[in-house]
Scaffold this motif. Structure first.
Motif, PDB file in Angstrom:
ATOM      1  N   ALA A 114      78.868 -29.341 -10.838  1.00 46.65           N
ATOM      2  CA  ALA A 114      79.954 -30.585 -11.273  1.00 46.65           C
ATOM      3  C   ALA A 114      79.876 -31.956 -10.569  1.00 46.65           C
ATOM      4  O   ALA A 114      79.916 -32.700 -11.581  1.00 46.65           O
ATOM      5  CB  ALA A 114      80.911 -29.654 -11.010  1.00 46.65           C
ATOM      6  N   THR A 153      81.051 -34.055 -15.524  1.00 51.08           N
ATOM      7  CA  THR A 153      82.633 -33.320 -15.934  1.00 51.08           C
ATOM      8  C   THR A 153      84.025 -33.426 -14.998  1.00 51.08           C
ATOM      9  O   THR A 153      85.100 -33.382 -15.377  1.00 51.08           O
ATOM     10  CB  THR A 153      82.339 -31.979 -16.037  1.00 51.08           C
ATOM     11  N   PHE A 187      84.352 -32.497 -12.565  1.00 48.72           N
ATOM     12  CA  PHE A 187      85.204 -30.796 -11.770  1.00 48.72           C
ATOM     13  C   PHE A 187      85.009 -30.842 -10.340  1.00 48.72           C
ATOM     14  O   PHE A 187      83.716 -30.429  -9.232  1.00 48.72           O
ATOM     15  CB  PHE A 187      83.541 -30.005 -12.443  1.00 48.72           C
ATOM     16  N   THR A 188      85.289 -31.966  -9.860  1.00 48.98           N
ATOM     17  CA  THR A 188      85.005 -32.060  -7.946  1.00 48.98           C
ATOM     18  C   THR A 188      85.903 -32.734  -7.325  1.00 48.98           C
ATOM     19  O   THR A 188      87.360 -32.590  -7.894  1.00 48.98           O
ATOM     20  CB  THR A 188      84.413 -33.479  -8.233  1.00 48.98           C
TER      21      THR A 188
END
Length: 307
Positions: A199, A204, A206-207
């Motif tokens: 990620a 995306t 998503f971190t």
């Protein structure tokens, strides 16, 4: 041979008649089989013979003999009608079947979709699961759709939005006095953050950086971070008490409801969503729309579990 385009066009119109006459060895029986008048069959064959310039059938009051030219064209007509029949059979099977291959990442398959599969039977769906963390070329994969997590849209493909997404930290219930405000209280520097390595580079967001930015907290948090190659491995590590995992909706609700994980911070809306993606042709089929309906019902079921 002259007039080939016109001849081919005419053969396309009378191919069924040629096949029936050859198989029945009779104009009368061929007409009955096709639901035509015998005179109509004779007239169309005569028009074709006139266009060709030679006889296909030698007719007498008692018999019908097929010339060599007639045999060649009739056998070609039979082959053509067989091909059409086979194609229509395949199309009918595709239209009436609810069989689809569904490609999705391992984390979403293990944490969300596979537990829901028994309920797909209520929609008469037959789903073959393809666990794949890479982006699949759907134009090269027959009868395949994919669930993707990202900002969308996907050029050249049809994408239906399944649901938005929230980033939600989770921990094992026994991890260092776990509660829903672990990341905003003093002493957070002692926590170990668990993250999905993929990620960090797949776009995306998503971190942990995106999550902390959403809370208006410093992205340079100073906490130790341990990375995993897949989100499902990261969540398994969190349930084993290794640290605070960055979860996201659809991946964590079942585990939270079952008591394996506990929410460790407020949710933050993600710019990435979940999408059901396929080719334009497959998007118009009943089976794709049935799959979309079922997946959206599962999204609603999962959302009802929160938190």
């Amino acid at each position: 041979m002259k007039q080939i385009p016109e001849i081919i066009a005419r053969l396309g119109k009378v191919g069924g008649i040629l096949a029936a006459v050859y198989q029945e060895q009779s104009f009368t029986r061929a007409a009955d089989r096709l639901g035509l008048d015998q005179s109509a069959v004779s007239h169309r064959i005569k028009e074709l013979e006139t266009l060709l310039g030679y006889q296909l059938f030698i007719r007498t009051t008692r018999s019908l003999r097929i010339t060599e030219e007639g045999r060649l064209l009739c056998e070609a007509a039979i082959s053509s009608t067989t091909i059409w029949a086979d194609a229509l059979k395949i199309i009918d099977q595709q239209v009436s079947s609810n069989q689809l291959r569904l490609s999705l990442p391992s984390s979403l398959a293990m944490n969300w979709l596979i537990p829901a599969l028994p309920r797909a039977e209520d929609f008469d769906l037959k789903i073959a699961i393809d666990v794949n963390d890479e982006v699949l070329d759907l134009h090269a994969a027959v009868d395949t759709v994919a669930i993707r997590f990202g900002s969308g849209p996907y050029p050249g493909e049809f994408a239906a939005r399944l649901t938005g997404c929230q980033l939600i930290p989770v921990v094992s219930p026994g991890y260092r006095g776990a509660d829903a405000n672990m990341l905003t209280e003093a002493g957070k520097a002692a926590l170990t953050l668990l993250a999905d390595r993929r990620a960090e580079t797949d776009g995306t967001d998503f971190t942990w950086s995106a999550y902390l930015k959403g809370l208006r907290l410093p992205e340079d948090h100073g906490m130790e971070t341990q990375y995993f190659d897949r989100a499902d491995l990261m969540l398994q590590a969190a349930s084993s008490g290794m640290g605070v995992a960055l979860g996201r909706s659809l991946l964590i609700e079942n585990a939270v409801a079952d008591g394996f994980l506990q929410v460790a911070g407020p949710p933050v809306d993600s710019r990435s969503h979940y999408w059901l993606v396929t080719t334009a042709n497959l998007s118009g089929t009943k089976r794709f729309n049935t799959l979309l309906e079922w997946l959206r019902s599962e999204v609603s079921r999962t959302q009802a579990l929160r938190y």
